[in-house]
Write a protein that holds these residues in place. Structure first.
Motif, PDB file in Angstrom:
ATOM      1  N   ARG A  33       0.864  20.780  16.409  1.00  0.00           N
ATOM      2  CA  ARG A  33      -0.478  21.234  16.832  1.00  0.00           C
ATOM      3  C   ARG A  33      -0.897  20.554  18.124  1.00  0.00           C
ATOM      4  NH1 ARG A  33      -4.933  20.533  12.640  1.00  0.00           N
ATOM      5  NH2 ARG A  33      -6.106  21.444  14.346  1.00  0.00           N
ATOM      6  N   ARG A  34      -0.513  19.317  18.286  1.00  0.00           N
ATOM      7  CA  ARG A  34      -0.867  18.592  19.522  1.00  0.00           C
ATOM      8  C   ARG A  34      -0.193  19.217  20.744  1.00  0.00           C
ATOM      9  NH1 ARG A  34       0.316  13.686  16.115  1.00  0.00           N
ATOM     10  NH2 ARG A  34      -1.695  13.147  15.243  1.00  0.00           N
ATOM     11  N   TYR A  35       0.985  19.778  20.553  1.00  0.00           N
ATOM     12  CA  TYR A  35       1.725  20.382  21.664  1.00  0.00           C
ATOM     13  C   TYR A  35       1.177  21.747  22.058  1.00  0.00           C
ATOM     14  CZ  TYR A  35       5.348  17.026  20.182  1.00  0.00           C
ATOM     15  OH  TYR A  35       6.039  15.905  19.816  1.00  0.00           O
ATOM     16  N   LYS A  36       0.453  22.397  21.157  1.00  0.00           N
ATOM     17  CA  LYS A  36       0.039  23.783  21.357  1.00  0.00           C
ATOM     18  C   LYS A  36      -0.771  24.005  22.634  1.00  0.00           C
ATOM     19  CE  LYS A  36      -0.238  26.919  18.934  1.00  0.00           C
ATOM     20  NZ  LYS A  36       0.475  28.185  19.010  1.00  0.00           N
ATOM     21  N   SER A  37      -1.570  23.031  23.027  1.00  0.00           N
ATOM     22  CA  SER A  37      -2.458  23.246  24.168  1.00  0.00           C
ATOM     23  C   SER A  37      -1.718  23.323  25.502  1.00  0.00           C
ATOM     24  CB  SER A  37      -3.524  22.155  24.231  1.00  0.00           C
ATOM     25  OG  SER A  37      -2.919  20.896  24.393  1.00  0.00           O
ATOM     26  N   PHE A  38      -0.502  22.819  25.572  1.00  0.00           N
ATOM     27  CA  PHE A  38       0.201  22.845  26.859  1.00  0.00           C
ATOM     28  C   PHE A  38       1.603  23.460  26.788  1.00  0.00           C
ATOM     29  CE2 PHE A  38       0.940  18.704  24.933  1.00  0.00           C
ATOM     30  CZ  PHE A  38       2.310  18.558  25.048  1.00  0.00           C
ATOM     31  N   THR A  39       1.886  24.211  25.737  1.00  0.00           N
ATOM     32  CA  THR A  39       3.189  24.866  25.632  1.00  0.00           C
ATOM     33  C   THR A  39       3.022  26.363  25.410  1.00  0.00           C
ATOM     34  OG1 THR A  39       3.329  24.526  23.227  1.00  0.00           O
ATOM     35  CG2 THR A  39       4.297  22.825  24.633  1.00  0.00           C
ATOM     36  N   SER A  40       4.041  27.104  25.795  1.00  0.00           N
ATOM     37  CA  SER A  40       4.035  28.546  25.563  1.00  0.00           C
ATOM     38  C   SER A  40       4.280  28.848  24.090  1.00  0.00           C
ATOM     39  CB  SER A  40       5.137  29.212  26.388  1.00  0.00           C
ATOM     40  OG  SER A  40       5.022  28.864  27.734  1.00  0.00           O
ATOM     41  N   GLU A  41       5.184  28.110  23.494  1.00  0.00           N
ATOM     42  CA  GLU A  41       5.518  28.268  22.079  1.00  0.00           C
ATOM     43  C   GLU A  41       5.759  26.897  21.480  1.00  0.00           C
ATOM     44  OE1 GLU A  41       8.900  30.795  21.472  1.00  0.00           O
ATOM     45  OE2 GLU A  41       8.159  32.298  22.866  1.00  0.00           O
ATOM     46  N   CYS A  42       5.486  26.785  20.196  1.00  0.00           N
ATOM     47  CA  CYS A  42       5.668  25.511  19.510  1.00  0.00           C
ATOM     48  C   CYS A  42       6.311  25.763  18.151  1.00  0.00           C
ATOM     49  CB  CYS A  42       4.318  24.850  19.350  1.00  0.00           C
ATOM     50  SG  CYS A  42       4.450  23.144  18.859  1.00  0.00           S
ATOM     51  N   TYR A  43       7.298  24.926  17.817  1.00  0.00           N
ATOM     52  CA  TYR A  43       8.059  25.088  16.575  1.00  0.00           C
ATOM     53  C   TYR A  43       8.099  23.789  15.790  1.00  0.00           C
ATOM     54  CZ  TYR A  43      10.093  29.375  18.500  1.00  0.00           C
ATOM     55  OH  TYR A  43      10.280  30.628  19.018  1.00  0.00           O
ATOM     56  N   LEU A  44       8.211  23.945  14.482  1.00  0.00           N
ATOM     57  CA  LEU A  44       8.565  22.851  13.588  1.00  0.00           C
ATOM     58  C   LEU A  44      10.014  23.093  13.179  1.00  0.00           C
ATOM     59  CD1 LEU A  44       8.069  20.483  11.596  1.00  0.00           C
ATOM     60  CD2 LEU A  44       7.281  22.201   9.954  1.00  0.00           C
ATOM     61  N   ALA A  45      10.863  22.121  13.400  1.00  0.00           N
ATOM     62  CA  ALA A  45      12.263  22.206  12.976  1.00  0.00           C
ATOM     63  C   ALA A  45      12.448  21.227  11.816  1.00  0.00           C
ATOM     64  CB  ALA A  45      13.198  21.861  14.123  1.00  0.00           C
ATOM     65  N   ILE A  46      13.075  21.710  10.753  1.00  0.00           N
ATOM     66  CA  ILE A  46      13.223  20.889   9.553  1.00  0.00           C
ATOM     67  C   ILE A  46      14.523  21.274   8.832  1.00  0.00           C
ATOM     68  CG2 ILE A  46      11.933  22.436   8.022  1.00  0.00           C
ATOM     69  CD1 ILE A  46      10.525  19.797   6.987  1.00  0.00           C
ATOM     70  N   LEU A  47      15.035  20.376   8.036  1.00  0.00           N
ATOM     71  CA  LEU A  47      16.224  20.691   7.246  1.00  0.00           C
ATOM     72  C   LEU A  47      15.909  21.849   6.303  1.00  0.00           C
ATOM     73  CD1 LEU A  47      17.512  17.102   6.334  1.00  0.00           C
ATOM     74  CD2 LEU A  47      18.469  18.685   8.019  1.00  0.00           C
ATOM     75  N   SER A  48      16.815  22.797   6.224  1.00  0.00           N
ATOM     76  CA  SER A  48      16.567  24.012   5.435  1.00  0.00           C
ATOM     77  C   SER A  48      16.320  23.721   3.960  1.00  0.00           C
ATOM     78  CB  SER A  48      17.718  25.002   5.608  1.00  0.00           C
ATOM     79  OG  SER A  48      18.944  24.421   5.232  1.00  0.00           O
ATOM     80  N   LYS A  49      16.894  22.646   3.440  1.00  0.00           N
ATOM     81  CA  LYS A  49      16.698  22.367   2.009  1.00  0.00           C
ATOM     82  C   LYS A  49      15.254  21.971   1.687  1.00  0.00           C
ATOM     83  CE  LYS A  49      18.521  17.633   2.295  1.00  0.00           C
ATOM     84  NZ  LYS A  49      19.599  16.761   1.820  1.00  0.00           N
ATOM     85  N   TYR A  50      14.447  21.657   2.711  1.00  0.00           N
ATOM     86  CA  TYR A  50      13.042  21.303   2.487  1.00  0.00           C
ATOM     87  C   TYR A  50      12.095  22.454   2.790  1.00  0.00           C
ATOM     88  CZ  TYR A  50      14.872  16.614   2.079  1.00  0.00           C
ATOM     89  OH  TYR A  50      15.577  15.518   1.672  1.00  0.00           O
TER      90      TYR A  50
ATOM     91  N   ILE B  96      16.081  30.572  13.187  1.00  0.00           N
ATOM     92  CA  ILE B  96      14.676  30.659  13.585  1.00  0.00           C
ATOM     93  C   ILE B  96      14.009  31.569  12.559  1.00  0.00           C
ATOM     94  CG2 ILE B  96      13.017  31.363  15.349  1.00  0.00           C
ATOM     95  CD1 ILE B  96      15.176  30.728  17.437  1.00  0.00           C
ATOM     96  N   LYS B  97      13.262  30.956  11.675  1.00  0.00           N
ATOM     97  CA  LYS B  97      12.674  31.665  10.534  1.00  0.00           C
ATOM     98  C   LYS B  97      11.365  32.352  10.908  1.00  0.00           C
ATOM     99  CE  LYS B  97      12.582  32.382   6.020  1.00  0.00           C
ATOM    100  NZ  LYS B  97      13.452  32.168   4.933  1.00  0.00           N
ATOM    101  N   ARG B  98      10.614  31.736  11.787  1.00  0.00           N
ATOM    102  CA  ARG B  98       9.323  32.287  12.197  1.00  0.00           C
ATOM    103  C   ARG B  98       9.116  32.017  13.671  1.00  0.00           C
ATOM    104  NH1 ARG B  98       4.290  31.338  13.531  1.00  0.00           N
ATOM    105  NH2 ARG B  98       2.568  32.429  12.531  1.00  0.00           N
ATOM    106  N   ARG B  99       8.772  33.054  14.411  1.00  0.00           N
ATOM    107  CA  ARG B  99       8.475  32.903  15.839  1.00  0.00           C
ATOM    108  C   ARG B  99       6.959  32.937  16.030  1.00  0.00           C
ATOM    109  NH1 ARG B  99      12.644  33.194  19.357  1.00  0.00           N
ATOM    110  NH2 ARG B  99      14.598  34.024  18.557  1.00  0.00           N
ATOM    111  N   PRO B 100       6.446  32.006  16.818  1.00  0.00           N
ATOM    112  CA  PRO B 100       5.008  32.022  17.090  1.00  0.00           C
ATOM    113  C   PRO B 100       4.678  33.047  18.177  1.00  0.00           C
ATOM    114  CG  PRO B 100       6.020  30.217  18.260  1.00  0.00           C
ATOM    115  CD  PRO B 100       7.113  30.871  17.446  1.00  0.00           C
ATOM    116  N   HIS B 101       3.405  33.363  18.301  1.00  0.00           N
ATOM    117  CA  HIS B 101       2.949  34.205  19.401  1.00  0.00           C
ATOM    118  C   HIS B 101       2.898  33.339  20.667  1.00  0.00           C
ATOM    119  CE1 HIS B 101       1.277  36.204  15.817  1.00  0.00           C
ATOM    120  NE2 HIS B 101       1.688  37.277  16.453  1.00  0.00           N
ATOM    121  N   LYS B 102       2.917  33.975  21.802  1.00  0.00           N
ATOM    122  CA  LYS B 102       2.767  33.242  23.065  1.00  0.00           C
ATOM    123  C   LYS B 102       1.351  32.688  23.139  1.00  0.00           C
ATOM    124  CE  LYS B 102       6.768  34.561  24.774  1.00  0.00           C
ATOM    125  NZ  LYS B 102       7.885  33.699  24.772  1.00  0.00           N
TER     126      LYS B 102
END
Length: 104
Positions: free
Chosen positions: A22-39, A67-73
């Motif tokens: 969420r902190r990155y959202k204000s200055f990025t085009s897209e923001c992702y959370l990357a996590i181990l698939s088992k979680y 990439i399970k979910r893509r955010p909007h620009k």
């Protein structure tokens, strides 16, 4: 730079990952959370929707990345980019016309 993408990678702490993303959202085009698939099953995906954060899953057994979910620009950032681009073009045009006027 036309696009800036942030990826917050966590092993399993998805809550902290979403807070950081969420902190990155204000200055990025897209923001992702990357996590181990088992979680993935632990993630409350309503937060991903609410804050428009993408989801990348990494399977540490197979090495697969999904990439399970893509955010909007980021619309605000896009508007800023458009305004900046227009300003840069007008500045270049004014400088070019100024140089041409001085040469005649």
């Amino acid at each position: 730079v036309k696009q800036l993408v942030a990826i917050e990678a966590k092993l399993k702490d998805w809550k902290q990952g979403i807070l950081q993303a969420r902190r990155y959202k204000s200055f990025t085009s897209e923001c992702y959370l990357a996590i181990l698939s088992k979680y993935e099953r632990n993630i409350d995906k309503t937060y991903l929707d609410k804050f428009d954060i993408g989801l990348i899953l990494f399977n540490n057994n197979s090495g697969d990345i999904l990439i399970k979910r893509r955010p909007h620009k980021n619309a605000v950032l896009k508007l800023y980019e458009d305004i900046t681009e227009t300003f840069a073009k007008e500045l270049f045009l004014n400088q070019t016309l100024g140089v041409l006027a001085r040469t005649y």
